[in-house]
Design an enzyme around this catalytic site. Structure first.
Site, PDB file in Angstrom:
ATOM      1  N   SER A  96       0.867  -1.183   0.000  1.00 50.93           N
ATOM      2  CA  SER A  96       0.000   0.000   0.000  1.00 50.93           C
ATOM      3  C   SER A  96       0.899   1.226   0.000  1.00 50.93           C
ATOM      4  O   SER A  96       1.831   1.322  -0.805  1.00 50.93           O
ATOM      5  CB  SER A  96      -0.926  -0.060   1.228  1.00 50.93           C
ATOM      6  OG  SER A  96      -1.624   1.136   1.411  1.00 50.93           O
ATOM      7  N   TYR A 136      -4.581   8.615  -6.218  1.00 53.93           N
ATOM      8  CA  TYR A 136      -3.611   7.542  -5.884  1.00 53.93           C
ATOM      9  C   TYR A 136      -3.926   6.975  -4.502  1.00 53.93           C
ATOM     10  O   TYR A 136      -3.991   5.755  -4.321  1.00 53.93           O
ATOM     11  CB  TYR A 136      -2.185   8.110  -5.922  1.00 53.93           C
ATOM     12  CG  TYR A 136      -1.144   7.158  -5.363  1.00 53.93           C
ATOM     13  CD1 TYR A 136      -0.808   5.985  -6.040  1.00 53.93           C
ATOM     14  CD2 TYR A 136      -0.482   7.431  -4.158  1.00 53.93           C
ATOM     15  CE1 TYR A 136       0.145   5.107  -5.525  1.00 53.93           C
ATOM     16  CE2 TYR A 136       0.470   6.566  -3.649  1.00 53.93           C
ATOM     17  CZ  TYR A 136       0.777   5.407  -4.336  1.00 53.93           C
ATOM     18  OH  TYR A 136       1.720   4.535  -3.817  1.00 53.93           O
ATOM     19  N   LYS A 180      -4.930   3.083  -2.866  1.00 50.41           N
ATOM     20  CA  LYS A 180      -4.261   2.404  -1.749  1.00 50.41           C
ATOM     21  C   LYS A 180      -5.228   2.215  -0.566  1.00 50.41           C
ATOM     22  O   LYS A 180      -5.079   1.266   0.194  1.00 50.41           O
ATOM     23  CB  LYS A 180      -2.997   3.171  -1.346  1.00 50.41           C
ATOM     24  CG  LYS A 180      -1.927   3.196  -2.449  1.00 50.41           C
ATOM     25  CD  LYS A 180      -1.476   1.804  -2.876  1.00 50.41           C
ATOM     26  CE  LYS A 180      -0.261   1.844  -3.798  1.00 50.41           C
ATOM     27  NZ  LYS A 180       0.205   0.511  -4.216  1.00 50.41           N
TER      28      LYS A 180
END
Ligand code: NDP
Length: 285
Positions: A141, A155, A159
């Site tokens: 992650s 982004y 994650k």
């Protein structure tokens, strides 16, 4: 569980995005430690150039967005080494820009790799781990998987998805003897912030200059100057798989530790301030 019988290897690792960066360094560390490694990547030639040739190494072609290729890569791994003990879902990249600046095609491309690709490979590997009632799924992650901020919103959302998936895997796989850990690196010195990996949103909206714009400038300065040493991250992965009770989350880097502490404090304070309204919505009966 360590099985030194089959092939004499400690464990069999399957690592995505093994051509460079964190993936290549984990592959090198695992090979040096007496493990077999299935090094998966879009460019097999680049993998061989980086990792060399060895009976302990199986380079396989894998763009994680291709589910059929993921299945074929896992089949090749099992044919050669008999099992997969550790899956490292590492392949991924970032998108830098304010949420509003991020174009649909770039957002979808990143989700295809960071989320749907990770799921493709996980679905391909889990049947072999379930059959053996052992294994360890390690999902890479980010510091951004625990807290989001200006400039890396989309982004971070990929994650956050990886965090949610791993938290559920942890619960679902534990009774089957399989571990799941989500690793949260801070800023590590790889190509992550480089034009060879990072997508920078082409649209720039002046109103975001002080927020996302500041992060764009910082990222340029930080490229290849990040505080995290990816070789130490790779060494930490070897310790992680040796732990008798591996954690659900493993933050890496002092920057991530500080970010987690700050987020936890923020959430605790905000929840306290709003608890009356938060607790007011149940039925009265
Ligand atoms: P790099 O850019 O150095 O490496 C990225 C790797 O991912 C490359 O091997 C690349 O392959 C591979 N990759 C990208 N898309 C695909 C795809 N569709 N299929 C297969 N492989 C793919 O970055 P890092 O090593 O730093 O990144 C590794 C992971 O760590 C990523 O998930 C990233 O989000 C995460 N991370 C990194 C941080 C950092 O600061 N470095 C911080 C937090 C998280 P190719 O060579 O073919 O392009």
């Amino acid at each position: 569980m360590v099985d030194t019988q089959q092939g004499g290897f400690k464990r069999v690792w399957f690592i995505t995005g093994a051509s460079r960066g964190i993936g290549a360094l984990i592959a090198e560390a695992a090979l040096a430690d007496g493990n077999a490694v299935v090094a998966a990547g879009r460019n097999v030639k680049a993998i061989v150039e980086r990792l060399g040739e060895s009976p302990a190494l199986l380079p396989v072609a894998l763009d994680v967005t291709d589910e059929a290729q993921a299945k074929a890569a896992v089949q090749a791994a099992v044919e050669k080494f008999g099992r997969v003990d550790v899956l490292v879902n590492n392949a991924g990249f970032g998108l830098l820009g304010a949420v509003e600046e991020s174009a649909d095609k770039d957002v979808r491309r990143m989700y295809d790799t960071n989320v749907f690709g990770l799921l493709n490979v996980t679905r391909a590997v889990l049947p072999t781990m379930r059959a053996k009632r052992s294994g360890h799924v390690i999902n890479i992650s980010s510091i951004g998987g625990y807290r989001a901020g200006a400039g890396f919103g989309v982004y971070s959302s990929t994650k956050f998805a990886v965090e949610g998936i791993t938290e559920s895997l942890y619960a679902e796989l534990k009774p089957l003897g399989i571990h799941a850990t989500v690793v949260e690196p801070g800023y590590f010195r790889t190509d992550f912030l480089d034009g060879s990996s990072l997508i920078v949103a082409p649209e720039v909206i002046d109103d975001y200059d002080e927020t996302s714009g500041a992060v764009r400038r910082k990222a340029t300065q930080m490229n290849h100057n990040q505080p995290g040493d990816p070789k130490k991250l790779a060494a930490a992965m070897l310790k992680l798989v040796d732990a008798p009770t591996p954690p659900l989350r493993l933050p890496l880097g002092t920057d991530t530790l500080a970010a987690i502490a700050a987020k936890n404090e923020y959430v605790t304070q905000e929840t306290e301030i709003w608890k009356e309204l938060s607790g007011s919505t149940d039925f009265a009966d």
